[in-house]
Structures are given as structure tokens and as C-alpha cells.
Design an enzyme around this catalytic site. Structure first.
Site, PDB file in Angstrom:
ATOM      1  N   HIS A   1       0.842  -1.205   0.000  1.00 57.38           N
ATOM      2  CA  HIS A   1       0.000   0.000   0.000  1.00 57.38           C
ATOM      3  C   HIS A   1       0.881   1.261   0.000  1.00 57.38           C
ATOM      4  CE1 HIS A   1      -3.026  -2.703   2.243  1.00 57.38           C
ATOM      5  NE2 HIS A   1      -3.661  -2.372   1.128  1.00 57.38           N
TER       6      HIS A   1
ATOM      7  N   LYS B   1     -14.940  -8.086   3.283  1.00 55.17           N
ATOM      8  CA  LYS B   1     -14.571  -9.184   4.159  1.00 55.17           C
ATOM      9  C   LYS B   1     -14.495  -8.647   5.585  1.00 55.17           C
ATOM     10  CE  LYS B   1     -10.709  -7.475   1.803  1.00 55.17           C
ATOM     11  NZ  LYS B   1     -10.076  -7.344   0.576  1.00 55.17           N
TER      12      LYS B   1
ATOM     13  N   ARG C   1      -1.598  -5.605  -8.482  1.00 58.30           N
ATOM     14  CA  ARG C   1      -0.499  -6.535  -8.241  1.00 58.30           C
ATOM     15  C   ARG C   1      -0.397  -7.468  -9.431  1.00 58.30           C
ATOM     16  NH1 ARG C   1      -2.946  -7.684  -2.460  1.00 58.30           N
ATOM     17  NH2 ARG C   1      -4.700  -7.089  -3.740  1.00 58.30           N
TER      18      ARG C   1
ATOM     19  N   SER D   1      -2.735  -7.912   2.649  1.00 61.01           N
ATOM     20  CA  SER D   1      -3.002  -7.831   4.085  1.00 61.01           C
ATOM     21  C   SER D   1      -3.363  -9.216   4.620  1.00 61.01           C
ATOM     22  CB  SER D   1      -4.162  -6.870   4.355  1.00 61.01           C
ATOM     23  OG  SER D   1      -3.869  -5.596   3.858  1.00 61.01           O
TER      24      SER D   1
HETATM   25  P1  ADP Z   1      -9.885  -3.462  -0.758  1.00 58.51           P
HETATM   26  O1  ADP Z   1     -10.670  -4.302   0.202  1.00 58.51           O
HETATM   27  O2  ADP Z   1     -10.575  -2.192  -1.144  1.00 58.51           O
HETATM   28  O3  ADP Z   1      -9.335  -4.202  -1.954  1.00 58.51           O
HETATM   29  P2  ADP Z   1      -7.156  -3.408   0.262  1.00 58.51           P
HETATM   30  O4  ADP Z   1      -6.624  -2.719   1.476  1.00 58.51           O
HETATM   31  O5  ADP Z   1      -7.021  -4.890   0.200  1.00 58.51           O
HETATM   32  O6  ADP Z   1      -8.651  -2.928   0.139  1.00 58.51           O
HETATM   33  O7  ADP Z   1      -6.463  -2.789  -1.034  1.00 58.51           O
HETATM   34  C1  ADP Z   1      -6.576  -1.429  -1.370  1.00 58.51           C
HETATM   35  C2  ADP Z   1      -5.919  -1.202  -2.721  1.00 58.51           C
HETATM   36  O8  ADP Z   1      -4.499  -1.413  -2.586  1.00 58.51           O
HETATM   37  C3  ADP Z   1      -6.381  -2.161  -3.821  1.00 58.51           C
HETATM   38  O9  ADP Z   1      -6.405  -1.469  -5.046  1.00 58.51           O
HETATM   39  C4  ADP Z   1      -5.309  -3.214  -3.842  1.00 58.51           C
HETATM   40  O10 ADP Z   1      -5.193  -3.820  -5.131  1.00 58.51           O
HETATM   41  C5  ADP Z   1      -4.074  -2.378  -3.519  1.00 58.51           C
HETATM   42  N1  ADP Z   1      -3.016  -3.195  -2.931  1.00 58.51           N
HETATM   43  C6  ADP Z   1      -3.075  -4.020  -1.877  1.00 58.51           C
HETATM   44  N2  ADP Z   1      -1.885  -4.640  -1.657  1.00 58.51           N
HETATM   45  C7  ADP Z   1      -1.052  -4.170  -2.624  1.00 58.51           C
HETATM   46  C8  ADP Z   1       0.310  -4.430  -2.980  1.00 58.51           C
HETATM   47  N3  ADP Z   1       1.046  -5.322  -2.339  1.00 58.51           N
HETATM   48  N4  ADP Z   1       0.823  -3.754  -4.030  1.00 58.51           N
HETATM   49  C9  ADP Z   1       0.049  -2.885  -4.712  1.00 58.51           C
HETATM   50  N5  ADP Z   1      -1.225  -2.609  -4.455  1.00 58.51           N
HETATM   51  C10 ADP Z   1      -1.784  -3.237  -3.421  1.00 58.51           C
END
Ligand code: ADP
Length: 163
Positions: free
Chosen positions: A17, A41, A92, A130
Site C-alpha cells: 500500500h 470481508k 499486483r 493484508s
Molecule cells: P480493498 O478491500 O478495497 O481491496 P485493500 O486494502 O485490500 O482494500 O487494497 C486497497 C488497494 O491497494 C487495492 O487497489 C489493492 O489492489 C491495492 N493493494 C493491496 N496490496 C497491494 C500491494 N502489495 N501492491 C500494490 N497494491 C496493493
């Protein structure tokens, strides 16, 4: 001024992030992080805990001037209220694509003035999520390569509480 909004669950925030935050900051004049209160989730951390962790992680890695808010309801309404020109998301692997594509098109239907902009992650963070961090930490693995120290400590506390 071109402002953007980076929404997500951030349960918890990872270096993946933070990598997207750094990239987006180079392109936009102002970036706000929005922590969604009710993720699809079930979340391990409450919205307030996730927000605090994002703030502390930004501080730990030396990223300044990125405000963090929480929001519930429609993302596009939050984006409109803030007057941003874009929603930032991270990509990703191709596995992110279908869901992100669907969400971007839905948001465009709701407001065609706000663009969704995708940033590609650094190769190192390609498989970082995460959920993976929570899984590794739950079973006592080392997550120091994936999250800032403050997040690692918060995970330790959380798993102690719930053990
Ligand atoms: P959501 O539930 O909205 O997907 P996340 O916190 O899982 O929330 O992810 C928020 C954003 O950050 C999404 O666009 C996700 O693809 C991106 N993201 C999460 N992990 C990574 C990573 N390792 N590298 C790049 N982008 C990421």
C-alpha cells in the site's frame, strides 16, 4: 490542484500500500487515504484502529502530508465530497484485474468526471496482501519485510488479545 483519493480496507496497511502511496504522490498534488469502515470481508482491526495504523505507518516511513479519513457508504460520494479528480487503486497480479475493472466501471457510471487510476506495484510486493500478512503473523512468522514495525506490533497485540 489535482487531488486524488486512495481507498481501501487497509486491514492492516502493508509496504505494498505504501508503495502505491509514494507513486500516486508523484502524480497528484494531494492524496487522501480513505479507510473503508465496512470492508467486504470482515476486518481484524476496527476502522479507527486501521486509520491510526495508516497514520503511524506513514510517519514511520517518513511520508508527510497524506491525510487519512474513514468513510462508510458509497465511495464515489466520498470522492465527490472531497472534490478529487481521481480514485487511486493498486494492481499486483492479473488476479486483481476483474474486480478492479468492475469497480472502476461502476464508479464511472455513478460519476463520469472521476477517473480511476491504477498504479503497478513494485515487483517485490507483487504477492503481498493484508490477508497474507495476517496469516503469516497469526502462526508466528516474521512479517518485518512486509509491514512497518508499528503494524507488526499491533498484529502481535491483536493476536494475543484474541488467543
Ligand atoms: P480493498 O478491500 O478495497 O481491496 P485493500 O486494502 O485490500 O482494500 O487494497 C486497497 C488497494 O491497494 C487495492 O487497489 C489493492 O489492489 C491495492 N493493494 C493491496 N496490496 C497491494 C500491494 N502489495 N501492491 C500494490 N497494491 C496493493
Amino acid at each position: 490542484m489535482r487531488a486524488a483519493l486512495y481507498p481501501g480496507s487497509f486491514d492492516p496497511i502493508t509496504y505494498g500500500h505504501l508503495d502505491i502511496v509514494r507513486r500516486a504522490r508523484k502524480v497528484f498534488d494531494k492524496l487522501t487515504i480513505a479507510v473503508v469502515e465496512n470492508p467486504r470481508k470482515g476486518a481484524l482491526f476496527s476502522a479507527e484502529e486501521r486509520k491510526r495504523l495508516v497514520e503511524r505507518a506513514l510517519e514511520e516511513v517518513g511520508i508527510e502530508d497524506v491525510p487519512v479519513i474513514t468513510y462508510s457508504g458509497l465511495l464515489i460520494e466520498c470522492a465527490k465530497a472531497l472534490g478529487v479528480v481521481a480514485i487511486v487503486r493498486g494492481l499486483r497480479a492479473t488476479s486483481d484485474f476483474d474486480y478492479e475493472f468492475q469497480m472502476a466501471l461502476t464508479n464511472r457510471d455513478l460519476d463520469s468526471d472521476i477517473e480511476t487510476v491504477f498504479f503497478m506495484t513494485a515487483g517485490t510486493y507483487c504477492f503481498l496482501s493484508s490477508s497474507m500478512v495476517k496469516e503469516v503473523k497469526r502462526y508466528g512468522g516474521d512479517v518485518s519485510k512486509f509491514v512497518p514495525r508499528c503494524v507488526e506490533r499491533a498484529l502481535e497485540e491483536k493476536f494475543r488479545e484474541t488467543a
